[in-house]
Structures are given as C-alpha cells and as structure tokens.
Scaffold this active site. Sequence first.
Site, PDB file in Angstrom:
ATOM      1  N   ARG A 183       0.855  -1.209   0.000  1.00  0.00           N
ATOM      2  CA  ARG A 183       0.000   0.000   0.000  1.00  0.00           C
ATOM      3  C   ARG A 183       0.882   1.246   0.000  1.00  0.00           C
ATOM      4  NH1 ARG A 183      -2.095   1.827   4.506  1.00  0.00           N
ATOM      5  NH2 ARG A 183      -2.778  -0.172   5.343  1.00  0.00           N
ATOM      6  N   ASP A 225      -6.534  18.614 -15.360  1.00  0.00           N
ATOM      7  CA  ASP A 225      -6.815  17.262 -15.840  1.00  0.00           C
ATOM      8  C   ASP A 225      -6.470  17.252 -17.330  1.00  0.00           C
ATOM      9  OD1 ASP A 225      -7.939  14.944 -16.886  1.00  0.00           O
ATOM     10  OD2 ASP A 225      -9.736  15.029 -15.630  1.00  0.00           O
ATOM     11  N   LYS A 262      -7.028   5.851 -20.061  1.00  0.00           N
ATOM     12  CA  LYS A 262      -7.267   6.320 -21.428  1.00  0.00           C
ATOM     13  C   LYS A 262      -5.981   6.199 -22.263  1.00  0.00           C
ATOM     14  CE  LYS A 262     -11.145   7.169 -19.385  1.00  0.00           C
ATOM     15  NZ  LYS A 262     -11.496   8.472 -18.821  1.00  0.00           N
ATOM     16  N   TYR A 270     -15.302  16.358 -16.887  1.00  0.00           N
ATOM     17  CA  TYR A 270     -15.679  14.942 -16.968  1.00  0.00           C
ATOM     18  C   TYR A 270     -16.828  14.651 -15.993  1.00  0.00           C
ATOM     19  CZ  TYR A 270     -15.174   9.871 -16.416  1.00  0.00           C
ATOM     20  OH  TYR A 270     -15.397   8.519 -16.336  1.00  0.00           O
TER      21      TYR A 270
HETATM   22  C1  LIG Z   1     -12.027   8.958 -17.581  1.00  0.00           C
HETATM   23  C2  LIG Z   1     -11.711  10.287 -17.069  1.00  0.00           C
HETATM   24  C3  LIG Z   1     -11.581  10.538 -15.695  1.00  0.00           C
HETATM   25  C4  LIG Z   1     -11.804   9.453 -14.659  1.00  0.00           C
HETATM   26  O1  LIG Z   1     -10.866   8.452 -14.785  1.00  0.00           O
HETATM   27  P1  LIG Z   1     -11.164   6.887 -14.403  1.00  0.00           P
HETATM   28  O2  LIG Z   1      -9.870   6.242 -14.723  1.00  0.00           O
HETATM   29  O3  LIG Z   1     -12.306   6.443 -15.244  1.00  0.00           O
HETATM   30  O4  LIG Z   1     -11.491   6.857 -12.951  1.00  0.00           O
HETATM   31  C5  LIG Z   1     -11.268  11.824 -15.301  1.00  0.00           C
HETATM   32  N1  LIG Z   1     -11.097  12.818 -16.198  1.00  0.00           N
HETATM   33  C6  LIG Z   1     -11.225  12.612 -17.521  1.00  0.00           C
HETATM   34  C7  LIG Z   1     -11.029  13.754 -18.459  1.00  0.00           C
HETATM   35  C8  LIG Z   1     -11.540  11.353 -18.013  1.00  0.00           C
HETATM   36  O5  LIG Z   1     -11.682  11.157 -19.324  1.00  0.00           O
END
Ligand SMILES: *Cc1c(COP(=O)(O)O)cnc(C)c1O
Length: 380
Positions: A46, A170, A195, A98
């Site tokens: 962890r 982000d 992604k 998001y």
């Molecule tokens: C998918 C996504 C998230 C969240 O990520 P997860 O891996 O699905 O928890 C946050 N911000 C953006 C822009 C995303 O495309």
Amino acid sequence: MKLDTKVVRASTKPDKTTGAVVPPIYQTATYVLEEVGVDKGFDYTRAANPSRQLLEEHLAEIEGANYGICFSSGMAAVDSVLKMLKSGDHVICSDDVYGGVSRHFNNILVHYGIEFTYVNTSNPDEVTSALKKNTKLLWVETPTNPLLKITDLNAMNKIAKSNNLLFGVDATFSTPIFLRPLEFGADIVMHSTTKYLSGHNQIIGGSIHTNDKDIYDKMKFVQKTIGAVPSPFDCFLTMLGLRTLHLRMQRHNENAIQVADFLENHPKVSRVAYPGLKSDPGHSIAKEQMLGFSGMISFELSGGIPSGKHLMNNVKLCLLAESLGAVETMITHPATMTHAEVPVEERHARGLTDGLVRLSVGIEDETDIIEDLDQALKNA
Ligand SMILES: *Cc1c(COP(=O)(O)O)cnc(C)c1O
C-alpha cells in the site's frame, strides 16, 4: 534524451538479477526486513511497490515532472487531490468537466463542506468573477469532455498565482505528448491512465504529477493512507502500453484531423467540435499551447435522439462503448449513454444536445473509420 526516447526507454533498466528486458511484476503484499528498522525502501505494498514505482518514475519523466504518484483510477487521483483541501474551502472548476468528476464533487465532497463553482474556463473573466475569499483550488480540464473546450493555461496560471490558488489540470485528453501543463505553471497535472497513457482498454488507473515537494509529500501521504493504489499487474500492463504512447498519439491525431474534416463536410452533421479544425473556437489557443490536437471529436447530428440512436446502432467498425483513448475507435451518444441521468434542461444548458455524438478516434486506417461512419450516417 528526447521525449520519444523517454517514452520507450525511460527508467526501464534491465532487471538486475536476470537481465530481463521487461521488468518483472512484483506481485507481493509485503517485504522481509533486513533487520528491525532496515528495509530496502519497501515495507508494505500500500505504501510502495517496485512495479508501481517504475511506472511512477516513467510517467514523471515523460511529463517532465519531479514526482509522479499512481492511483487505482483517475477518480481516485482526483479525489486524492481534493483531500488536500479542508471543510470550508472553495473550488472553481471547468463547467464541461468529466461527468464523474462533477458527480463526485456534487454528491460526495459537498457533504464534507467543500464548495464548488462551475464556470466556462475558456473565458478567464468568468474565473475571476467566481473568486471568493475561501477559494483554494482552480481545477481545469483541457480539452474538456465531451465538448472539447480549450482553456488558456497561461491565463489560468496568472489568476491562480495572483490569488494564491492551487492550480490543477486534468490533461487526460491531451496527454504529455501534446501538452505539459507544469510548463504553464500548473501545480498539479492529473491523468486518467485508463485512457491514452495505457491505451489498450486494458486497465483502470490514474496519476498525478508535480514539481512541488510539499504537494508530493501530502499526496503520497494520502495515497498511502487511503490505499487507492493500483495493483502491480495493472502497473505492468500500463507500462507496456505506455511504451508506444508517442506513436499512438501521432496516429490518433492524424486520423482525427481526417475524420473531423469528413464530418465537417457531411450534410447530416450540423456542427463539429475538434480543436484541430480552423473553425473551432479553441483552435488558436490549442495551436499555441499544444503540440497536437489529440484524437477526440464531438459532433452534432441535426436529427437529435433518433439520428444518434440510428448512428450508434449502425456502426460496424466503431465500438459502441463508453471510455476513450484506446487503439480502437469508440463512439458514444451522451444523451442516451454517459449523460442519460442528467435532467434534459441541465443537459441542454450545458450544450449536451440530443444529437451530440462523441468519437474517440482510434489508430485503425482512417479510410475504414470514415467509411464506417459514412455508411452509418446514410439514414441517420
Ligand atoms: C475517464 C476520465 C476521468 C476518470 O478516470 P477513471 O480512470 O475512469 O477513474 C477523469 N477525467 C477525464 C477527463 C476522463 O476522461
């Protein structure tokens, strides 16, 4: 070392004991101590794990950051950033953020006394007007999901610095290949590694990067304490995917330019949002601050919900699926899929119209993607 070389090689040294080119998966919960108080930098997974540490170092190097921390999901990464705030603090956030992020803020974090104001961060004046005495964090997504709005990071940095705000970006849609927000003064950059960074629809993960030792120490403490850590196997799979990031992003970008051009000239399509198009309102800022426009497109069908459904049900190559940023082209209809639970009026007010379609352009041959969309749009 140039960025492309870093993507392929950074921090992946052959395994010391065997010479294995691909680092082993350290699938362990705990580690034997040499003696009381003496370990080799690892005591419990962890807190730290070699597979995770390799990935964290690799991602940090690509991002040009001093530090990297990996999480079990993008949402866990966002949550951990917000855990640096306290009850009574106020956050200014991009309005087209998001959906999972605004759901978290509005349904969970508000109960812990954190306040949120959503503004169009493409317009710096709206950010300035939203400032309050207790504003602590400016949270920006660029390009946004799903409308692909572009925010000027230099303008945001000025506002953040002159008002003593923590500035987080982000950058999931742009990836460090096309945008490195720390170079624009951001304190924290966050990715959903689910992604483009992992790129093959194979894991759920997230990361944050910073150059600030104090932020790193705080976030490392949060990660270790709440335990939102990725498994060693997921770190390994992410690392394998990551090694081709530069090649994939180039192809996503090239394909998306072709697909956006096709859509813009299609009679059934009334509007295309893609920062790479000259007609896009975010184009000039995107051109200045990004090295490419990435692979996400959204477009509007004049026929609303029935047309959207027709398109979704008739694509053959494009996958009708949520998520984005993988090698396969994926198509989503926000009104009936990702945003079906958002009340119609709110959806429309946010620009998420019934005919809006989101496309994650993959790395297949672009003529096949265009041919598939073309046949599916025939009766839409
Ligand atoms: C998918 C996504 C998230 C969240 O990520 P997860 O891996 O699905 O928890 C946050 N911000 C953006 C822009 C995303 O495309």
